[in-house]
Motif scaffolding. Structure first.
Motif, short mmCIF file in Angstrom:
data_model
loop_
_atom_site.label_atom_id
_atom_site.label_comp_id
_atom_site.label_asym_id
_atom_site.label_seq_id
_atom_site.Cartn_x
_atom_site.Cartn_y
_atom_site.Cartn_z
N TYR A 1 9.14 1.91 -6.47
CA TYR A 1 8.46 2.52 -5.33
C TYR A 1 7.94 3.90 -5.69
CZ TYR A 1 10.47 -1.18 -2.40
OH TYR A 1 10.81 -2.40 -1.85
N LEU A 2 8.74 4.68 -6.42
CA LEU A 2 8.29 6.01 -6.85
C LEU A 2 7.02 5.93 -7.68
CD1 LEU A 2 11.37 8.20 -7.92
CD2 LEU A 2 9.62 8.73 -6.21
N ARG A 3 6.98 4.97 -8.60
CA ARG A 3 5.80 4.83 -9.45
C ARG A 3 4.56 4.45 -8.63
NH1 ARG A 3 8.22 1.67 -14.83
NH2 ARG A 3 9.88 3.20 -15.27
N GLY A 4 4.77 3.66 -7.57
CA GLY A 4 3.65 3.33 -6.68
C GLY A 4 3.12 4.57 -5.99
N ASP B 1 8.65 -10.29 -9.38
CA ASP B 1 9.42 -10.72 -8.23
C ASP B 1 9.02 -9.95 -6.98
OD1 ASP B 1 10.40 -8.31 -9.10
OD2 ASP B 1 12.46 -8.73 -8.54
N ALA B 2 9.44 -10.45 -5.81
CA ALA B 2 9.13 -9.81 -4.55
C ALA B 2 10.11 -8.68 -4.27
CB ALA B 2 9.18 -10.84 -3.41
N PRO B 3 9.65 -7.52 -3.84
CA PRO B 3 10.57 -6.41 -3.54
C PRO B 3 11.38 -6.69 -2.28
CG PRO B 3 8.34 -5.84 -2.89
CD PRO B 3 8.24 -7.16 -3.60
N ASP C 1 0.86 -1.18 0.00
CA ASP C 1 0.00 0.00 0.00
C ASP C 1 0.90 1.23 0.00
OD1 ASP C 1 -2.26 1.56 0.09
OD2 ASP C 1 -2.57 1.34 2.25
N PHE C 2 0.74 2.10 -0.99
CA PHE C 2 1.55 3.30 -1.12
C PHE C 2 0.74 4.49 -0.60
CE2 PHE C 2 3.13 0.29 -4.18
CZ PHE C 2 4.50 0.42 -4.10
N VAL D 1 5.36 3.23 2.67
CA VAL D 1 4.99 1.93 2.09
C VAL D 1 4.68 0.98 3.23
CG1 VAL D 1 5.79 -0.08 0.80
CG2 VAL D 1 6.36 2.20 -0.01
N GLN D 2 3.53 0.31 3.14
CA GLN D 2 3.12 -0.65 4.16
C GLN D 2 2.35 -1.78 3.48
OE1 GLN D 2 0.85 2.20 6.36
NE2 GLN D 2 -1.06 1.71 5.32
N ARG D 3 1.97 -2.77 4.26
CA ARG D 3 1.19 -3.87 3.71
C ARG D 3 -0.29 -3.50 3.65
NH1 ARG D 3 2.77 -8.10 8.13
NH2 ARG D 3 2.63 -6.16 9.31
#
Length: 493
Positions: A211-214, A265-267, A110-111, A120-122
């Motif tokens: 992350y920026l795009r999120g 892939d996973a971040p 979640d951004f 950033v969090q879940r």
């Protein structure tokens, strides 16, 4: 950092955390309001009376305001300045660190954009793991809750190679003690990463780009829900004072740089600083009210390099935060305004705090098998190459390099040579002592044998009789029918 507004991602997790800390459950509502810039909150701008110099005076309902510092803890306030003497010194290696990536995928994240940074969090706190961290001088394992970014760095690392100790941004990966209910502490562990663009010369950071795009997608969604500013009648209760960037209209966020889907892939947040980094550790606090002194700080000693384009986009996201004002029934957005808590220079970084006698330790990215002197415990550690840094199944945790070429490599070489010299002299001394003891014991034994031989010779002469050859200096003693003989030197009278 903010232990509640920034650290927690759901009301359920907030309530659980408050119950574990024996705090009133209603308190998180008050602090959430204050952290979003509502009346009674704080700001980074000093002109309004709620800036950093006045944080210790803030009345936070249901909260223990520790921004003025406590006298009965060993933690103290954060951030701090890390001087050149610490940068150029190594107290230990990285063998006691472990950064293990989680199994969250991009679609699980979640951004969020807030009034003093991005986060950033879940999406679902029980769906996956963001990772976990093990640190020196603590038996706890800390699970990652989220990371957020401040505009400008909070920790000032005084590296002589940098033109300015305050860089463009600082990321904080926040972790909570994941022990059982019976032994879990209220302490947090934060991994701090400073960010800069090398004077505009750095290239895009490929992992940070996602992350920026999120964040940009989240900002676009907020902007799309805002009405035309000209039609708004609601007067905002927080007015942005930052002058570092020219913000677009609240309903006109710039077009996304890319609509490319996230990777499969996973971040891994722990890969963002790159390879071969060290860490400064010390005990401190949250860097926003209530400034609770519960944080084990772990500040990466190298800068995460991003491009100037990425920094500009990040600054736009932080400083042009859009506050939505909902209708009374919460069904629609009545108005939007820019509500960043940044000061006029665009900073959401708390000024550095006094160290007050606290120790800062520098853990350098050297070979973990090297002998190093732990300055806190005053003993020599011989770390095994099977240390905690790269555990099986966590191959992407790139913590330890095969060599260290930093400013204190000569110090470690001298320490190693000294230890080898002491060991060599010790071995030689033991060997010499062994030879002396052996010689003495052997001489005593030989003397004893010669004396006994003389006694036996005299006894044989007396009891058995002898036949002597006068021309020979050897007497032959025949022992009857047994056919035994003994040759002895003639005794001189």
């Amino acid at each position: 950092s903010n232990m509640l507004s920034f650290v927690l991602s759901s009301h359920e997790e907030m309530e659980q955390l408050f119950r574990r800390r024996n705090l009133p459950v209603f308190a998180f509502l008050v602090l959430l309001i204050s952290c979003e810039g509502q009346p009674g909150g704080f700001s980074y701008d000093e002109s309004g009376g709620v800036g950093p110099s006045n944080w210790a005076k803030l009345q936070l309902d249901g909260q223990d305001n520790q921004c003025g510092g406590l006298s009965d803890t060993s933690f103290g306030q954060s951030p701090i300045k890390i001087g050149t003497d610490l940068v150029g010194r190594c107290d230990s290696d990285m063998a006691n660190f472990a950064l293990e990536p989680g199994d969250c995928r991009w679609e699980d994240l979640d951004f969020v954009i807030t009034s003093n940074g991005v986060r950033v969090q879940r999406k679902n706190t029980k769906s996956c793991s963001l990772g976990q961290m093990e640190i020196p001088r603590s038996t706890s394992k800390f699970k990652a809750l989220q990371f957020h970014i401040h505009s400008f760095t909070e920790h000032k690392i005084m590296d002589s190679s940098r033109s300015d100790a305050q860089l463009s941004a600082e990321m904080h990966i926040v972790h909570e003690d994941q022990g059982s209910e019976s032994n879990r502490t209220s302490e947090l562990a934060v991994l701090g990463i400073t960010m800069n663009s090398q004077g505009g010369q750095a290239r895009d950071h490929p992992d940070f780009e996602w992350y920026l795009r999120g964040f940009e997608r989240a900002a676009t969604e907020i902007s799309a829900s805002c009405p035309d500013p000209g039609s708004q009648e609601t007067i905002p209760n927080v007015v942005s004072v930052q002058k570092a960037v020219q913000c677009p209209a609240t309903n006109e966020y710039p077009t996304l740089s890319s609509k490319e889907p996230f990777p499969d892939d996973a971040p891994n947040m722990y890969e963002l600083p790159g390879d071969d980094f060290g860490i400064f550790t010390y005990k401190g606090s949250l860097t926003t009210p209530p400034c609770s002194e519960v944080v084990h700080w772990n500040v990466v000693d190298r800068t995460m390099e991003v491009s100037q384009n990425q920094l500009d986009r990040l600054q736009l996201l932080i400083l042009c935060y859009v506050q939505q004002n909902l209708s009374r029934d919460g069904a629609s957005v009545e108005s939007c305004h820019h509500g960043s808590l940044a000061d006029s220079n665009g900073s959401t970084a708390r000024p550095v705090q006094p160290l007050n006698g606290r120790r800062v330790f520098h853990h350098c990215p050297m070979d973990p098998s090297t002998s190093v002197i732990d300055m806190q415990s005053n003993y020599v550690e011989l770390q095994s190459k099977t240390g905690k840094a790269n555990k099986p199944g966590t191959a992407k945790s790139k913590l330890i390099s095969s060599s260290f070429n930093g400013p204190s490599s000569n110090t470690f070489k001298m320490a190693k040579d000294l230890l080898l010299l002491v060991a060599t002299f010790g071995t030689l001394a033991i060997a010499a002592l062994f030879l002396v003891v052996s010689f003495c014991c052997t001489s005593d034994l030989q003397r004893s044998e010669i004396q006994q031989e003389k006694k036996d010779s005299l006894a044989l002469h007396t009891l058995l009789g002898c036949s002597k050859n006068e021309n020979d200096d050897v007497a032959t003693i025949e022992l009857g029918h047994q056919g035994l003989s003994a040759r002895h030197r003639r005794a001189k009278v």
